[in-house]
Each structure stands twice: as structure tokens, then as C-alpha cells.
Scaffold this motif. Structure first.
Motif, mmCIF file in Angstrom:
data_model
loop_
_atom_site.group_PDB
_atom_site.id
_atom_site.type_symbol
_atom_site.label_atom_id
_atom_site.label_comp_id
_atom_site.label_asym_id
_atom_site.label_seq_id
_atom_site.Cartn_x
_atom_site.Cartn_y
_atom_site.Cartn_z
ATOM 1 N N LEU A 137 0.821 -1.214 0.000
ATOM 2 C CA LEU A 137 0.000 0.000 0.000
ATOM 3 C C LEU A 137 0.854 1.264 0.000
ATOM 4 O O LEU A 137 0.306 2.369 -0.015
ATOM 5 C CB LEU A 137 -0.922 0.012 1.225
ATOM 6 C CG LEU A 137 -1.988 -1.079 1.264
ATOM 7 C CD1 LEU A 137 -2.734 -1.038 2.593
ATOM 8 C CD2 LEU A 137 -2.969 -0.938 0.109
ATOM 9 N N GLY A 138 2.163 1.096 0.022
ATOM 10 C CA GLY A 138 3.042 2.262 -0.048
ATOM 11 C C GLY A 138 2.868 3.231 1.101
ATOM 12 O O GLY A 138 3.011 4.444 0.928
ATOM 13 N N LEU A 255 -6.969 -4.235 10.671
ATOM 14 C CA LEU A 255 -5.716 -3.584 11.051
ATOM 15 C C LEU A 255 -4.523 -4.465 10.700
ATOM 16 O O LEU A 255 -3.493 -3.976 10.216
ATOM 17 C CB LEU A 255 -5.730 -3.269 12.547
ATOM 18 C CG LEU A 255 -6.695 -2.161 12.983
ATOM 19 C CD1 LEU A 255 -6.858 -2.165 14.497
ATOM 20 C CD2 LEU A 255 -6.224 -0.789 12.505
ATOM 21 N N ASN A 256 -4.663 -5.780 10.913
ATOM 22 C CA ASN A 256 -3.600 -6.696 10.511
ATOM 23 C C ASN A 256 -3.370 -6.655 9.007
ATOM 24 O O ASN A 256 -2.229 -6.652 8.533
ATOM 25 C CB ASN A 256 -3.951 -8.127 10.933
ATOM 26 C CG ASN A 256 -3.880 -8.332 12.431
ATOM 27 O OD1 ASN A 256 -3.166 -7.614 13.136
ATOM 28 N ND2 ASN A 256 -4.623 -9.306 12.930
ATOM 29 N N ALA A 257 -4.479 -6.623 8.238
ATOM 30 C CA ALA A 257 -4.354 -6.579 6.782
ATOM 31 C C ALA A 257 -3.606 -5.333 6.337
ATOM 32 O O ALA A 257 -2.725 -5.387 5.470
ATOM 33 C CB ALA A 257 -5.736 -6.637 6.134
ATOM 34 N N ALA A 258 -3.969 -4.184 6.917
ATOM 35 C CA ALA A 258 -3.289 -2.936 6.549
ATOM 36 C C ALA A 258 -1.802 -3.008 6.858
ATOM 37 O O ALA A 258 -0.955 -2.536 6.083
ATOM 38 C CB ALA A 258 -3.934 -1.765 7.284
ATOM 39 N N SER A 259 -1.452 -3.607 7.993
ATOM 40 C CA SER A 259 -0.045 -3.713 8.378
ATOM 41 C C SER A 259 0.707 -4.680 7.479
ATOM 42 O O SER A 259 1.830 -4.392 7.047
ATOM 43 C CB SER A 259 0.052 -4.163 9.840
ATOM 44 O OG SER A 259 -0.559 -3.220 10.702
ATOM 45 N N VAL A 260 0.111 -5.829 7.168
ATOM 46 C CA VAL A 260 0.749 -6.817 6.293
ATOM 47 C C VAL A 260 1.057 -6.209 4.930
ATOM 48 O O VAL A 260 2.097 -6.492 4.322
ATOM 49 C CB VAL A 260 -0.164 -8.058 6.150
ATOM 50 C CG1 VAL A 260 0.248 -8.924 4.965
ATOM 51 C CG2 VAL A 260 -0.147 -8.885 7.426
ATOM 52 N N LEU A 261 0.159 -5.344 4.459
ATOM 53 C CA LEU A 261 0.319 -4.732 3.145
ATOM 54 C C LEU A 261 1.136 -3.437 3.194
ATOM 55 O O LEU A 261 1.154 -2.676 2.223
ATOM 56 C CB LEU A 261 -1.051 -4.458 2.532
ATOM 57 C CG LEU A 261 -1.891 -5.706 2.234
ATOM 58 C CD1 LEU A 261 -3.294 -5.314 1.814
ATOM 59 C CD2 LEU A 261 -1.232 -6.547 1.153
ATOM 60 N N ARG A 262 1.780 -3.201 4.327
ATOM 61 C CA ARG A 262 2.652 -2.030 4.497
ATOM 62 C C ARG A 262 1.899 -0.719 4.328
ATOM 63 O O ARG A 262 2.409 0.245 3.746
ATOM 64 C CB ARG A 262 3.873 -2.126 3.565
ATOM 65 C CG ARG A 262 4.824 -3.252 3.967
ATOM 66 C CD ARG A 262 6.060 -3.315 3.093
ATOM 67 N NE ARG A 262 5.764 -3.929 1.800
ATOM 68 C CZ ARG A 262 5.710 -5.243 1.602
ATOM 69 N NH1 ARG A 262 5.906 -6.071 2.597
ATOM 70 N NH2 ARG A 262 5.452 -5.746 0.407
ATOM 71 N N GLY A 263 0.698 -0.701 4.876
ATOM 72 C CA GLY A 263 -0.001 0.558 5.068
ATOM 73 C C GLY A 263 0.280 1.074 6.466
ATOM 74 O O GLY A 263 0.954 0.419 7.273
ATOM 75 N N ARG A 264 -0.233 2.253 6.773
ATOM 76 C CA ARG A 264 -0.101 2.802 8.136
ATOM 77 C C ARG A 264 -1.450 2.615 8.814
ATOM 78 O O ARG A 264 -2.424 3.329 8.516
ATOM 79 C CB ARG A 264 0.288 4.280 8.069
ATOM 80 C CG ARG A 264 0.600 4.890 9.426
ATOM 81 C CD ARG A 264 1.863 4.313 10.060
ATOM 82 N NE ARG A 264 2.103 4.887 11.374
ATOM 83 C CZ ARG A 264 2.862 5.959 11.592
ATOM 84 N NH1 ARG A 264 3.461 6.565 10.570
ATOM 85 N NH2 ARG A 264 3.055 6.410 12.817
ATOM 86 N N ALA A 265 -1.548 1.624 9.700
ATOM 87 C CA ALA A 265 -2.811 1.251 10.317
ATOM 88 C C ALA A 265 -3.151 2.195 11.472
ATOM 89 O O ALA A 265 -2.335 2.411 12.370
ATOM 90 C CB ALA A 265 -2.745 -0.185 10.807
#
Length: 382
Positions: A137-138, A255-265
Motif C-alpha cells: 500500500l506504499g 488492522l492486521n491486513a493494513a499492516s501486512v500490506l505495508r499501510g499505516r494502520a
């Protein structure tokens, strides 16, 4: 349990994209005369008038005089359907057959109203090549909230700080499945506050469809071009008063999904000053479980810097759920966000603010906490 009733459409009410309100007069239940038929088998009586909601994309366009088949189960129990009976079919006037098109994602699977849609992430999609190997997710901020009612408040705080931000809403399937059920989403789109709605999992009817929250977030970023994503279930919420039996457990998974995809959760806490249930006052037990126990990667936990004993208590609760717990070895980050100006931002929201039947004046804390999370997400874009 399903409760079926039939009736006639007396008049049409409000309409918004994908939804049409009706006023329906109920028939007696069953064909035989007698007390059971006259009293509607212990439920709504024959001749009662109810508000009903049709999704024309599923059942066709209702008209005055149409006979309708309704599902009244949730209405009769007083559950969170917005006070609606739901139109299942127009049995005397079936909709025209939809043209065959691309897409093989079936949502609301194996129910009578299953819908086939084109997923942004499937092979027939023009976006399949873009999403096939995507997994980053940059650093896009991803705000995750428990209740659908938090979405407008998150946007109010976000857009007050960054008016030009492009925001996508990723709707999960813990509440309503059709995106068209949400008048808030329709109003936010019309006002230009939302660039896109992405429906993930069993939810359907967004601008983009996705199989999972993960691919929904990637579609929000790479297809819709979002600067920020907001994740929450559709209208409605299922809870049982137990630690784990509530639909908002999915907040931790998102929240886990956002973190796994390198977003800022970013966790938007569910907070209330007015809920009659002690487990939801201050920081709700839903947030304590989903953020404190289910979210395994460190996330930003946001609380406004408001003064007073109530907010002191909220900050103490938030700090407690930030500590390492079980398999999470790193703490969450407790973030205090400036609250000045958020009341004005909330007052300017283009859709009605309502959570569990309470408006902004009735439960300011609920909306202020969500708006603070939105403001923090905007600050992460700087």
C-alpha cells in the motif's frame, strides 16, 4: 428464522442509488379466514402499514400497486434494519433478465438473492494485471473503525485537515451486505467526500468489488487512487454481550491486513459517553478486544487531547490496550490528537451523524474520537 409477509405498495418514498423506500400495506398471513389470518399469526396484523426497502438491482423497480413479498423477521424483533421490512421479490412483475457480462464473484453466496459481480481482483477484470502481484500500500494511512456510523466522522476530521485528500471506503461484511443500504455512503459520494466505495468479502454494490479486505485495500490504493482508506462494516452491528461474539472483531483483522500490506494502520476507537451499557462507555469492550487482542502488528491508537475526567479515563483505557499482549510483542502507539476545530468539522458533515440512535449532541465523544483518527490520518500524509 425467516418471517415472510406479502402486501401491496401504497406509495414510494425516498430513493438513492441502489435503493427505493416503499410504504406497504400487509395482507393477512395465510389464505384461511379466522383469528390467525386476521392477527398475522402473532406478528404484524393484517392491514398494518410498514416501511419497506427494495434494492432494484436485485428485485426490480417497485411501483404503486405492486404486490411484494417481504422479509419482516428483523423488523418484528426491533433489530437494526433501520425500521424496514425488506423486499424479497415482486412476484407478479419479475425484473427483466440482466444482460450476461463479465465477472464470476458471487456475493451473498447460496442465498436466494445471491448477486454475481465483477471483482476488481478477478481474471476478467481490467485491473487484474495491476492487482495480480500487488502487495504494498506504499504507506497509505488506513483508518479502521468498528461502527459504520464512524465513517462520516472520520472523513470530517480527515478532510478538515486535508481538504484535497482522495478517500476510499472499504466496506466489510459484518453489517449490511448491500452498499446501497447506506444513505451515508450515497450522501458522502454526492458531496464529493468519498472518491470510491469498495465492497469486500460478502458485501457488494460498491464502485469496486473485492474478494477480501486485503484485495479491497489494494484496489482502493491502486485502482481508485486513494490517498487514505477508511475500513468499517456496513450499517448494522451484531453483538452478543460476550468478549468474542461481535462483528467488530473484524476491526483487528483489518488492522492486521493494513499492516501486512505495508499501510499505516490507524485504530479509530469506539468511544461513548452516553451508552446505557457499561461495557460500551469510555472505550468499548469491542475496541479493547479487537485492537488490544486481535491486532497483532503495532498500530496507531488515537485519542483526542480533550480535558476532563472522562477523557482522562479514555486515555488510560487506550494506554492499557496498547501494551504488548499475547503474541503481539511490540506495543501499539498511543497518539494524542489536537481536538480543537473538530466540533466545527463534524457540524459541517454533509450527512446526518447518528450512532446507536444518538446524534452529535447526544454522544459527542463517539464522533470526536472518530474525527480525531481521521485528522491523524491526514497528518500522516504530510
Amino acid at each position: 428464522m425467516v418471517r415472510w409477509r406479502s402486501g401491496r405498495v401504497l406509495e414510494l418514498g425516498r430513493a438513492w442509488p441502489g435503493a427505493q423506500e416503499c410504504r406497504v400495506e400487509l395482507d393477512a398471513r395465510g389464505a384461511a379466514p379466522g383469528p390467525e389470518a386476521a392477527e398475522g399469526a402473532g406478528g404484524l396484523p393484517a392491514g398494518a402499514q410498514v416501511r419497506a426497502l427494495a434494492h432494484p438491482g436485485l428485485v426490480g423497480e417497485p411501483a404503486v400497486g405492486d404486490r411484494v413479498l417481504l422479509n419482516t423477521a428483523a423488523l418484528e424483533r426491533g433489530l437494526g434494519t433501520g425500521g424496514y421490512a425488506l423486499v424479497v421479490a415482486l412476484p407478479e412483475r419479475l425484473p427483466a433478465e440482466a444482460p450476461r457480462g463479465p465477472g464470476h464473484l458471487v456475493k451473498a453466496r447460496y442465498t436466494p438473492l445471491q448477486a454475481m459481480v465483477l471483482g476488481a481482483d478477478e481474471q476478467e477484470s481490467p485491473h487484474h494485471g495491476l492487482l495480480r502481484e500487488a502487495d504494498d500500500l506504499g504507506g497509505m494511512p488506513v483508518v479502521v473503525a468498528d461502527l459504520h456510523s464512524a465513517v462520516p466522522a472520520v472523513l470530517a476530521g480527515l478532510l478538515e485537515r486535508r481538504p484535497g485528500a482522495r478517500v476510499a471506503y472499504v466496506m466489510t461484511d459484518g453489517g449490511a451486505l448491500p452498499a446501497a443500504f447506506s444513505r451515508a455512503v450515497a450522501g458522502l459520494r454526492e458531496a464529493g467526500w468519498l472518491a470510491a466505495c469498495v465492497t469486500a468479502g460478502q458485501a457488494f454494490g460498491g464502485d469496486l468489488e473485492a474478494v477480501s479486505v486485503h484485495s479491497g485495500l489494494l484496489a482502493a490504493r491502486l485502482v481508485a487512487g486513494a490517498d487514505v482508506a477508511v475500513v468499517a462494516q456496513g450499517p448494522g452491528n451484531l453483538g452478543t454481550g460476550t468478549r468474542w461474539g461481535f462483528s467488530g472483531v473484524a476491526v483487528g483483522e483489518a488492522l492486521n491486513a493494513a499492516s501486512v500490506l505495508r499501510g499505516r494502520a490507524v485504530a479509530a476507537l469506539r468511544v461513548s459517553q452516553a451508552d446505557a451499557r457499561g461495557r460500551h462507555r469510555g472505550v468499548s469492550h469491542h475496541s479493547a478486544t479487537s485492537v488490544g487482542r486481535v491486532a497483532l502488528a503495532p498500530v496507531d491508537v488515537v485519542v483526542p487531547d480533550e480535558a476532563g475526567a472522562f477523557w482522562d479515563g479514555v486515555r488510560a483505557q487506550a494506554a492499557a490496550l496498547c501494551a504488548p499482549s499475547g503474541p503481539r510483542v511490540q506495543p501499539h502507539r498511543l497518539v494524542a490528537v489536537r481536538g480543537a476545530g473538530l466540533d466545527e468539522a463534524l457540524a459541517g458533515c454533509p450527512v446526518r451523524l447518528s450512532t446507536m440512535g444518538r446524534d452529535l449532541a447526544g454522544d459527542r465523544a463517539a464522533f470526536l474520537a472518530a474525527a480525531a483518527a481521521g485528522r491523524h490520518a491526514a497528518e500522516l500524509l504530510d
